[in-house]
Design a protein around this motif. Structure first.
Motif, PDB file in Angstrom:
ATOM      1  N   ALA A 195      -7.111  -1.435 -14.144  1.00  0.00           N
ATOM      2  CA  ALA A 195      -6.959  -2.868 -13.883  1.00  0.00           C
ATOM      3  C   ALA A 195      -5.493  -3.279 -13.935  1.00  0.00           C
ATOM      4  N   ARG A 196      -4.753  -2.719 -14.884  1.00  0.00           N
ATOM      5  CA  ARG A 196      -3.333  -3.038 -14.993  1.00  0.00           C
ATOM      6  C   ARG A 196      -2.581  -2.562 -13.747  1.00  0.00           C
ATOM      7  N   ALA A 197      -2.917  -1.373 -13.273  1.00  0.00           N
ATOM      8  CA  ALA A 197      -2.238  -0.841 -12.082  1.00  0.00           C
ATOM      9  C   ALA A 197      -2.496  -1.736 -10.871  1.00  0.00           C
ATOM     10  N   LEU A 198      -3.725  -2.218 -10.733  1.00  0.00           N
ATOM     11  CA  LEU A 198      -4.053  -3.071  -9.603  1.00  0.00           C
ATOM     12  C   LEU A 198      -3.370  -4.429  -9.695  1.00  0.00           C
ATOM     13  N   THR A 199      -3.391  -5.041 -10.878  1.00  0.00           N
ATOM     14  CA  THR A 199      -2.755  -6.349 -10.991  1.00  0.00           C
ATOM     15  C   THR A 199      -1.238  -6.250 -10.862  1.00  0.00           C
ATOM     16  N   ASP A 200      -0.669  -5.142 -11.317  1.00  0.00           N
ATOM     17  CA  ASP A 200       0.764  -4.930 -11.073  1.00  0.00           C
ATOM     18  C   ASP A 200       1.040  -4.843  -9.574  1.00  0.00           C
ATOM     19  N   GLN A 201       0.160  -4.152  -8.853  1.00  0.00           N
ATOM     20  CA  GLN A 201       0.309  -4.042  -7.405  1.00  0.00           C
ATOM     21  C   GLN A 201       0.200  -5.420  -6.751  1.00  0.00           C
ATOM     22  N   TRP A 202      -0.789  -6.216  -7.170  1.00  0.00           N
ATOM     23  CA  TRP A 202      -0.966  -7.541  -6.580  1.00  0.00           C
ATOM     24  C   TRP A 202       0.219  -8.453  -6.898  1.00  0.00           C
ATOM     25  N   SER A 203       0.729  -8.361  -8.118  1.00  0.00           N
ATOM     26  CA  SER A 203       1.879  -9.192  -8.491  1.00  0.00           C
ATOM     27  C   SER A 203       3.102  -8.829  -7.655  1.00  0.00           C
ATOM     28  N   ALA A 204       3.323  -7.519  -7.464  1.00  0.00           N
ATOM     29  CA  ALA A 204       4.458  -7.088  -6.651  1.00  0.00           C
ATOM     30  C   ALA A 204       4.281  -7.546  -5.205  1.00  0.00           C
ATOM     31  N   ALA A 205       3.047  -7.479  -4.685  1.00  0.00           N
ATOM     32  CA  ALA A 205       2.785  -7.940  -3.323  1.00  0.00           C
ATOM     33  C   ALA A 205       3.012  -9.442  -3.209  1.00  0.00           C
ATOM     34  N   ARG A 237     -21.372  -5.982  -8.131  1.00  0.00           N
ATOM     35  CA  ARG A 237     -20.859  -5.759  -9.480  1.00  0.00           C
ATOM     36  C   ARG A 237     -19.479  -6.408  -9.592  1.00  0.00           C
ATOM     37  N   GLU A 238     -19.041  -6.588 -10.816  1.00  0.00           N
ATOM     38  CA  GLU A 238     -17.730  -7.198 -11.034  1.00  0.00           C
ATOM     39  C   GLU A 238     -16.614  -6.206 -10.724  1.00  0.00           C
ATOM     40  N   HIS A 239     -15.526  -6.722 -10.218  1.00  0.00           N
ATOM     41  CA  HIS A 239     -14.325  -5.920 -10.004  1.00  0.00           C
ATOM     42  C   HIS A 239     -13.801  -5.443 -11.358  1.00  0.00           C
ATOM     43  N   CYS A 240     -13.156  -4.278 -11.372  1.00  0.00           N
ATOM     44  CA  CYS A 240     -12.669  -3.744 -12.654  1.00  0.00           C
ATOM     45  C   CYS A 240     -11.650  -4.677 -13.303  1.00  0.00           C
ATOM     46  N   VAL A 241     -10.909  -5.453 -12.513  1.00  0.00           N
ATOM     47  CA  VAL A 241      -9.947  -6.403 -13.089  1.00  0.00           C
ATOM     48  C   VAL A 241     -10.683  -7.516 -13.829  1.00  0.00           C
ATOM     49  N   VAL A 242     -11.788  -7.991 -13.271  1.00  0.00           N
ATOM     50  CA  VAL A 242     -12.589  -9.020 -13.938  1.00  0.00           C
ATOM     51  C   VAL A 242     -13.191  -8.459 -15.221  1.00  0.00           C
ATOM     52  N   LEU A 283       0.817  -1.206   0.000  1.00  0.00           N
ATOM     53  CA  LEU A 283       0.000   0.000   0.000  1.00  0.00           C
ATOM     54  C   LEU A 283       0.858   1.266   0.000  1.00  0.00           C
ATOM     55  N   VAL A 284       1.977   1.239   0.735  1.00  0.00           N
ATOM     56  CA  VAL A 284       2.874   2.398   0.730  1.00  0.00           C
ATOM     57  C   VAL A 284       3.475   2.601  -0.657  1.00  0.00           C
ATOM     58  N   ALA A 285       3.897   1.500  -1.313  1.00  0.00           N
ATOM     59  CA  ALA A 285       4.462   1.609  -2.657  1.00  0.00           C
ATOM     60  C   ALA A 285       3.432   2.168  -3.640  1.00  0.00           C
ATOM     61  N   ALA A 286       2.185   1.698  -3.538  1.00  0.00           N
ATOM     62  CA  ALA A 286       1.127   2.190  -4.434  1.00  0.00           C
ATOM     63  C   ALA A 286       0.844   3.661  -4.177  1.00  0.00           C
ATOM     64  N   LEU A 287       0.837   4.062  -2.908  1.00  0.00           N
ATOM     65  CA  LEU A 287       0.591   5.459  -2.580  1.00  0.00           C
ATOM     66  C   LEU A 287       1.710   6.351  -3.099  1.00  0.00           C
TER      67      LEU A 287
END
Length: 280
Positions: free
Chosen positions: A207-217, A258-263, A124-128
């Motif tokens: 969606a790309r920003a979120l999945t990049d964050q999840w992959s890094a985590a 509703r569906e998540h933006c990544v979905v 979360l700190v990295a994303a912020l």
């Protein structure tokens, strides 16, 4: 660190960017408060007085970090303040019948703390910090967060030693891997208070920003759990992480209707996350 000399850039920001930043700050504040509660719970049955002192000192530091984040966040709000969610009650290390410590509960709560501090907060700190750079925030904000991240590295080592008496053996791989599910849900399920873009290009970008964050985590979790101290196989960590991500995305749909933006991006044919696309 004092924030008195930092400028107030909130009024110059686009409302969407300001909303995103204040949402990020609110999320971090809540988790810092939760970690403080967790450490205070862990300090009660700590094995030694010195361990108890370390845990209480670091609980106080989490509370100071939450205060620093509130001060930073207030500078992005037109009203000069941030609506803050109250901290949720943390799990406690229960005492067994007869006055002894419930070691399984203690191990689960300790592992949860280390995973939240080492994976969730780091992510979360990295994303912020990325959002602050995109928003062209003035100098001082990123440096404050960098200082928090550097201090957290040393804190994690001290807390681990206080919880396990200098060793990692109290937490088996099953306890550690099971704790990943909570981290994934904390990243995926929150609403974040942001509007989901309707324009396909903007949707894909988010969606790309979120999945990049999840992959890094996920890779932070691999580095933490595949280390010699815990020796969890890397494939097990990644398999658990993405399985939990799939379940969290389904939970998001049930929670918010509703569906998540990544979905949605995956359904539209985005190929930037083929592993997640197959699982969704």
């Amino acid at each position: 660190m004092s924030t008195a000399g930092l400028p107030t850039p909130g009024r110059a920001l686009h409302p969407y960017a300001r909303q995103r930043l204040t949402g990020r700050f609110a999320e971090l504040i809540r988790h810092e408060q939760e970690l403080a509660v967790s450490l205070r719970s862990l300090a009660v049955p700590a094995p030694t007085g010195s361990s108890r002192s370390v845990l209480l000192d670091h609980a106080a530091q989490h509370e100071r970090d939450a205060g620093l984040l509130r001060s930073l966040a207030s500078r992005f709000s037109p009203s000069g303040c941030l609506l803050e969610e109250p901290a949720k009650p943390g799990a406690t290390a229960r005492r067994a019948v007869g006055g002894g410590v419930d070691t399984r509960s203690y191990a689960r709560l300790g592992a949860r703390y280390v995973l939240y501090e080492g994976v969730l907060i780091d992510s979360l700190v990295a994303a912020l910090r990325t959002d602050l750079r995109v928003a062209a925030a003035p100098e001082g904000f990123d440096e404050a967060l960098e200082g928090m991240a550097d201090a957290a590295d040393a804190r994690r080592t001290q807390v681990r030693e206080a919880l396990t008496g200098g060793g990692w053996g109290a937490w088996n791989s099953g306890v550690l891997v099971a704790g990943l599910d909570n981290v994934v849900r904390a990243l995926v399920v929150p609403e974040r208070g942001a509007v989901v873009p309707m324009i396909p290009v903007a949707l894909t970008r988010q969606a790309r920003a979120l999945t990049d964050q999840w992959s890094a985590a996920c890779e932070r979790a691999v580095a933490l759990l595949a280390s010699p101290r815990s020796s969890v196989p890397e494939d097990d960590v990644r398999g658990c992480w993405w399985s939990s991500t799939r379940e969290a995305l389904a939970e998001y749909r049930q929670l918010w209707g509703r569906e998540h933006c990544v979905v949605r991006a995956a359904a539209a044919g985005s190929s930037f996350m083929p592993l997640l696309s197959r699982q969704v």
